[in-house]
Scaffold this active site. Structure first.
Site, mmCIF file in Angstrom:
data_model
loop_
_atom_site.group_PDB
_atom_site.id
_atom_site.type_symbol
_atom_site.label_atom_id
_atom_site.label_comp_id
_atom_site.label_asym_id
_atom_site.label_seq_id
_atom_site.Cartn_x
_atom_site.Cartn_y
_atom_site.Cartn_z
ATOM 1 N N GLY A 117 7.126 27.668 70.655
ATOM 2 C CA GLY A 117 7.050 26.284 71.113
ATOM 3 C C GLY A 117 8.339 25.790 71.748
ATOM 4 O O GLY A 117 9.162 26.589 72.218
ATOM 5 N N ASP A 118 8.523 24.467 71.730
ATOM 6 C CA ASP A 118 9.676 23.871 72.414
ATOM 7 C C ASP A 118 10.999 24.387 71.851
ATOM 8 O O ASP A 118 11.917 24.731 72.604
ATOM 9 C CB ASP A 118 9.602 22.341 72.369
ATOM 10 C CG ASP A 118 9.474 21.804 70.950
ATOM 11 O OD1 ASP A 118 9.036 22.556 70.047
ATOM 12 O OD2 ASP A 118 9.805 20.625 70.731
ATOM 13 N N ASP B 21 0.081 21.824 68.991
ATOM 14 C CA ASP B 21 0.105 20.372 69.219
ATOM 15 C C ASP B 21 -0.051 20.014 70.697
ATOM 16 O O ASP B 21 -0.205 18.844 71.029
ATOM 17 C CB ASP B 21 1.435 19.780 68.719
ATOM 18 C CG ASP B 21 1.581 19.856 67.206
ATOM 19 O OD1 ASP B 21 0.606 20.242 66.539
ATOM 20 O OD2 ASP B 21 2.673 19.536 66.706
ATOM 21 N N GLY C 41 -0.446 17.542 64.594
ATOM 22 C CA GLY C 41 0.071 16.761 65.713
ATOM 23 C C GLY C 41 1.220 15.903 65.223
ATOM 24 O O GLY C 41 1.013 14.787 64.772
ATOM 25 N N TYR D 283 -4.091 23.759 58.179
ATOM 26 C CA TYR D 283 -3.691 25.166 58.259
ATOM 27 C C TYR D 283 -4.883 26.077 58.557
ATOM 28 O O TYR D 283 -4.717 27.153 59.136
ATOM 29 C CB TYR D 283 -2.965 25.602 56.978
ATOM 30 C CG TYR D 283 -1.578 25.001 56.893
ATOM 31 C CD1 TYR D 283 -0.550 25.473 57.699
ATOM 32 C CD2 TYR D 283 -1.301 23.937 56.048
ATOM 33 C CE1 TYR D 283 0.718 24.908 57.667
ATOM 34 C CE2 TYR D 283 -0.026 23.363 55.991
ATOM 35 C CZ TYR D 283 0.975 23.855 56.799
ATOM 36 O OH TYR D 283 2.230 23.297 56.774
ATOM 37 N N MET D 284 -6.089 25.638 58.162
ATOM 38 C CA MET D 284 -7.281 26.450 58.485
ATOM 39 C C MET D 284 -7.494 26.523 59.991
ATOM 40 O O MET D 284 -7.921 27.540 60.535
ATOM 41 C CB MET D 284 -8.523 25.840 57.834
ATOM 42 C CG MET D 284 -8.532 25.979 56.340
ATOM 43 S SD MET D 284 -9.942 25.173 55.632
ATOM 44 C CE MET D 284 -11.224 26.262 56.181
#
Ligand code: ATP
Ligand code: F6P
Ligand code: MG
Length: 489
Positions: free
Chosen positions: A189-190, A220, A264, A374-375
């Site tokens: 990611g970032d 996200d 998110g 988490y699923m």
């Protein structure tokens, strides 16, 4: 974490306001590198393609909606195979690392990088770095070949393991140099892309012939510029199962409320798209849209009204929403190993607050709280994400073979591109609540916007005078089915 001085952005200005935000190339600092014919020219699978190699001048516009007399605007280098490559097949020693949180599709990207390197370019030396950035200097490597990765796309997670923290630029680049690695594929990611940028800068400073390539990963969907991140569609699809369960529970109970928390932190895309897709959701709460509980126009009043009208309702909440509403004593100052702020569980807090409100007012209500976060992250990618991951991985490999470095491979307006790191790391992709997509959501749930006229004018003030907005990300693509392009302005 050391941070060598950043390379100056490579900008190429053309006629009519054309701007190419280009990516670095190995010859920028190693000008005399030899080139070789691309081995793909002898590959029977690709020999039927009329113009297989990408023209050196091809670029992709960042904005596809333009005014008649407006400038042509920012472009990115088009991804794809080049006629000449800067590595011979048996010279390549590649490595792959995955960092940050899990996301559906990680294994597909790993598989397809390995397959592209071996089947397209005849590369034999590929290493997996175990457990994220710290694996470069603290763990053994995992040898990869097409046999080892053959079935991994059917599994969730990452076969290489992942972690947060542990980015030590010097130690990582020492390890790359000591092992003789010359292509580094970094999926994350970032934060990961910031780390990739630091690695690229140090490699350039040391004058090494090493291509550093990022592949953007974020469930996200908070990475800017790209259309959407891989795994996002899968996550939205999986979220439907939780929303359906919440709806069934809510419908079956007197004044039932089905309450679903989704991921998110700062961007509510999963919650927004899961809500739009479901049509069973009565209220969607995301970090970008502030809300309040008590009084006229507040959440409690809306819940009471909806229960009175329909007898049940479904609420979807992104984990970063309403963090400001929790009392100061609940505010978290804790951070994860990468320095990301750890959020308090707003789902538990808000569901308890709703229960307390109904108890206090002696109103009957049955709330069922579902946290599938988490699923949703741990499942394998769906069919369309698998195709997307394949294209991303192939583009990443073509770019490295062609000598490009210091870039993230990403889909822009349905085309694969090479994006300079600074564009990926300088901002965050957020839901624009004054844009049409959020308006569509509000009209589908018929929930209050929780915005006063003042908030709306404040939001609008921040927009350019003659905005040309292509709309929120996740708008779709030409290369990957099956999505449609939305124009929002
Ligand atoms: N500014 C930075 N410079 C160098 N490395 C960084 C930087 N920020 C984060 N990293 C490193 O990148 C890795 C991943 O970062 P992080 O945990 O923030 O996840 P991410 O890549 O943002 O993914 P996600 O947000 O989807 O979980 C970590 O190993 C972290 O140390
Ligand atoms: O618990 P972990 O693995 O650190 O990650 C949780 C975070 O990671 C994300 O999934 C992003 O990767 C966020 O949505 C979430 O807050
Ligand atoms: Mg992040």
């Amino acid at each position: 974490m050391s941070s060598p001085k950043s390379t100056k952005p490579k900008i190429d200005n053309g006629p009519g306001g054309y701007i190419l935000q280009d990516v670095p190339h190995l010859i920028d600092y190693l000008p005399n590198l030899p080139t070789y014919p691309n081995p793909l020219q002898d590959n029977p699978a690709y020999s039927v393609v009329k113009q297989y190699f990408v023209d050196a001048d091809d670029s992709v516009p960042e904005k596809v909606v333009v005014h008649k007399d407006g400038p042509r605007g920012i472009h990115f280098r088009r991804a794809g195979p080049r006629q000449k490559v800067y590595f011979e097949s048996d010279e390549v020693h590649a490595c792959i690392v995955t960092c940050g949180g899990l996301c559906p599709g990680l294994n597909t990207v790993i598989r397809e990088i390995v397959s592209s390197l071996s089947y397209m370019y005849g590369v034999k030396k590929i290493l997996g770095i175990d457990g994220g950035y710290r694996g470069f200097y603290a763990k053994n490597t995992i040898p990869l070949n097409s046999k080892v990765v053959n079935d991994i796309h059917k599994r969730g997670g990452t076969v290489l393991g992942t972690s947060r923290g542990g980015h030590d630029t010097t130690k990582i680049v020492d390890s790359i140099q000591d092992r003789g690695i010359n292509q580094v594929y970094i999926i994350g990611g970032d934060g990961t892309q910031r780390g990739a940028s630091a690695i690229f800068e140090e490699i350039r400073r040391r004058g090494l012939k090493v291509a550093v390539v990022g592949i953007p990963k974020t469930i996200d969907n908070d990475i800017p510029v790209i259309d959407k991140s891989f795994g996002f569609d899968t996550a939205v699809e999986e979220a439907q199962r939780a929303i359906n369960a919440a709806h069934v529970e809510a419908e079956s109970n007197e004044n039932g409320i089905g309450f679903v928390k989704l991921m998110g932190r700062y961007s509510g895309f999963i919650a927004m798209y899961a809500t739009l897709a479901s049509r069973d959701v009565d209220c969607c709460l995301i970090p970008e849209s502030p809300f309040y509980l008590e009084g006229e126009g507040g959440l409690f009043e809306f819940i009471e009204k909806r229960l009175k009208e329909g007898g049940h309702m479904v609420i979807v909440l992104a984990e970063g929403a309403g963090q400001d509403l929790m009392s100061k004593s609940m505010e978290s100052t804790l951070k994860d190993a990468s320095g990301n702020k750890l959020l308090k569980d707003v789902g538990l807090w808000l569901s308890q607050s709703i229960k307390d409100h109904f108890n206090k007012n002696k109103l009957v209500m049955n709330l069922k709280y579902i946290d599938p976060t988490y699923m949703i992250r741990a499942i394998p990618s769906n069919a369309s994400d698998n195709v997307y991951c394949t294209l991303l991985a192939q583009s990443a490999v073509h770019g490295a073979m062609a000598g490009y470095t210091g870039y993230t491979s990403g889909l822009v307006n349905g085309r694969q591109t090479y994006i300079p790191y600074y564009r990926i790391t300088e901002t965050q992709n957020n839901v624009v609540i004054t844009d049409r997509m959020w308006a569509r959501l509000l009209s589908s749930t018929n929930q209050p916007s929780f915005l006063g006229p003042k908030d709306i004018s404040e939001e609008k003030k921040e927009m350019p005078e003659t905005p040309i907005v292509d709309g929120e990300n996740c708008n779709g693509a030409v290369d990957i089915p099956p999505v449609t392009k939305e124009i929002t302005q």
